[in-house]
Design a protein around this motif. Sequence first.
Motif, PDB file in Angstrom:
ATOM      1  N   ILE A 128       0.905  -1.227  -0.044  1.00  0.00           N
ATOM      2  CA  ILE A 128       0.118  -0.111  -0.005  1.00  0.00           C
ATOM      3  C   ILE A 128       0.752   1.392   0.013  1.00  0.00           C
ATOM      4  CG2 ILE A 128      -1.717   1.551   1.349  1.00  0.00           C
ATOM      5  CD1 ILE A 128      -2.833  -1.437   2.249  1.00  0.00           C
ATOM      6  N   GLY A 129       1.974   1.174   0.691  1.00  0.00           N
ATOM      7  CA  GLY A 129       2.879   2.477   0.948  1.00  0.00           C
ATOM      8  C   GLY A 129       3.581   2.702  -0.381  1.00  0.00           C
ATOM      9  N   LEU A 130       3.942   1.604  -0.993  1.00  0.00           N
ATOM     10  CA  LEU A 130       4.633   1.601  -2.369  1.00  0.00           C
ATOM     11  C   LEU A 130       3.584   2.323  -3.424  1.00  0.00           C
ATOM     12  CD1 LEU A 130       6.849  -1.453  -2.484  1.00  0.00           C
ATOM     13  CD2 LEU A 130       7.586   0.630  -2.517  1.00  0.00           C
ATOM     14  N   GLY A 131       2.333   1.758  -3.435  1.00  0.00           N
ATOM     15  CA  GLY A 131       1.298   2.264  -4.237  1.00  0.00           C
ATOM     16  C   GLY A 131       0.951   3.680  -4.104  1.00  0.00           C
ATOM     17  N   ALA A 132       0.895   3.827  -2.837  1.00  0.00           N
ATOM     18  CA  ALA A 132       0.646   5.523  -2.610  1.00  0.00           C
ATOM     19  C   ALA A 132       1.977   6.283  -3.220  1.00  0.00           C
ATOM     20  CB  ALA A 132       0.330   5.697  -1.064  1.00  0.00           C
ATOM     21  N   GLY A 133       3.147   6.014  -2.759  1.00  0.00           N
ATOM     22  CA  GLY A 133       4.186   6.507  -3.263  1.00  0.00           C
ATOM     23  C   GLY A 133       4.299   6.589  -4.749  1.00  0.00           C
ATOM     24  N   MET A 134       3.817   6.009  -5.728  1.00  0.00           N
ATOM     25  CA  MET A 134       3.740   6.063  -6.995  1.00  0.00           C
ATOM     26  C   MET A 134       3.146   7.340  -7.512  1.00  0.00           C
ATOM     27  SD  MET A 134       5.825   3.586  -8.043  1.00  0.00           S
ATOM     28  CE  MET A 134       6.483   3.884  -6.336  1.00  0.00           C
ATOM     29  N   PHE A 135       2.126   7.583  -6.835  1.00  0.00           N
ATOM     30  CA  PHE A 135       1.278   8.871  -7.076  1.00  0.00           C
ATOM     31  C   PHE A 135       1.867  10.086  -6.376  1.00  0.00           C
ATOM     32  CE2 PHE A 135      -1.931  11.861  -5.814  1.00  0.00           C
ATOM     33  CZ  PHE A 135      -2.497  12.359  -6.994  1.00  0.00           C
ATOM     34  N   LEU A 136       2.097   9.810  -5.042  1.00  0.00           N
ATOM     35  CA  LEU A 136       2.591  11.032  -4.418  1.00  0.00           C
ATOM     36  C   LEU A 136       4.063  11.380  -4.587  1.00  0.00           C
ATOM     37  CD1 LEU A 136       1.022  10.028  -0.799  1.00  0.00           C
ATOM     38  CD2 LEU A 136       0.256  11.737  -2.520  1.00  0.00           C
ATOM     39  N   TRP A 137       4.793  10.562  -4.803  1.00  0.00           N
ATOM     40  CA  TRP A 137       6.270  10.933  -4.962  1.00  0.00           C
ATOM     41  C   TRP A 137       6.159  11.379  -6.586  1.00  0.00           C
ATOM     42  CZ3 TRP A 137       8.255   5.423  -3.003  1.00  0.00           C
ATOM     43  CH2 TRP A 137       8.263   5.593  -1.424  1.00  0.00           C
ATOM     44  N   GLY A 138       5.491  10.962  -7.409  1.00  0.00           N
ATOM     45  CA  GLY A 138       5.503  11.549  -8.676  1.00  0.00           C
ATOM     46  C   GLY A 138       4.722  13.083  -8.630  1.00  0.00           C
TER      47      GLY A 138
END
Length: 208
Positions: A128-138
């Motif tokens: 879940i953290g990695l999935g959220a990171g794909m959006f938020l870090w982008g």
Amino acid sequence: MSPPRITAPPSPPGHPHRRTGHPDGIVADAERVSSEWQVEIESCAVATRHSPSRQAALETWQRWWAVGALGLGSLWMTFAFLTVPEVMATAIGFNSTPFQFEIAFANLGLAVMGFRAVSASARERITIGLGAGMFLWGALIGHVYQWFAHGDHAPGNTGGVLVCDLLFPAVMIVLAYRAQRLSSTDQSPVLLPGNMSDSSHGVGSWQA
């Protein structure tokens, strides 16, 4: 120009710091939200002092972060982008576009994942953290690019949003990874003298 990014939402109607349609009101509201999070973090820290184990303390932090940061934070952003898209665009320094509707539902997806993480396993929380990171870090990369390439110094582009975009997924991943490692360590067999190992049932003896 990239689409609008996540930023601190305006406060509810009637909030003394809010100036409708003006980004300064959003900045003041972001500071208020930040102070509230600080109080909640301190409260969580006090609560975990009496946890029976390190695993229990980590579980408390993970659940709080899943609900308070990723869950409620993203849900509030969904509400803001759906109800006051023009205000959000102004705060970020972009023109209002139809993409704000899509950004709202992207945040709704993050909120659902955050609430799901409350009862998830450590491995699922990392996912879940990695999935959220794909959006938020982008989004973070987009904010920084607009800042340096186009001089976008709007409060919603260079303010606390950068910290939120970085930490929301990163903290969830780090906490879950730490909990996973701690669980693996606690479940490892205990080596006894004579190369005998203690089984999961606590049986093990030393033989000369």
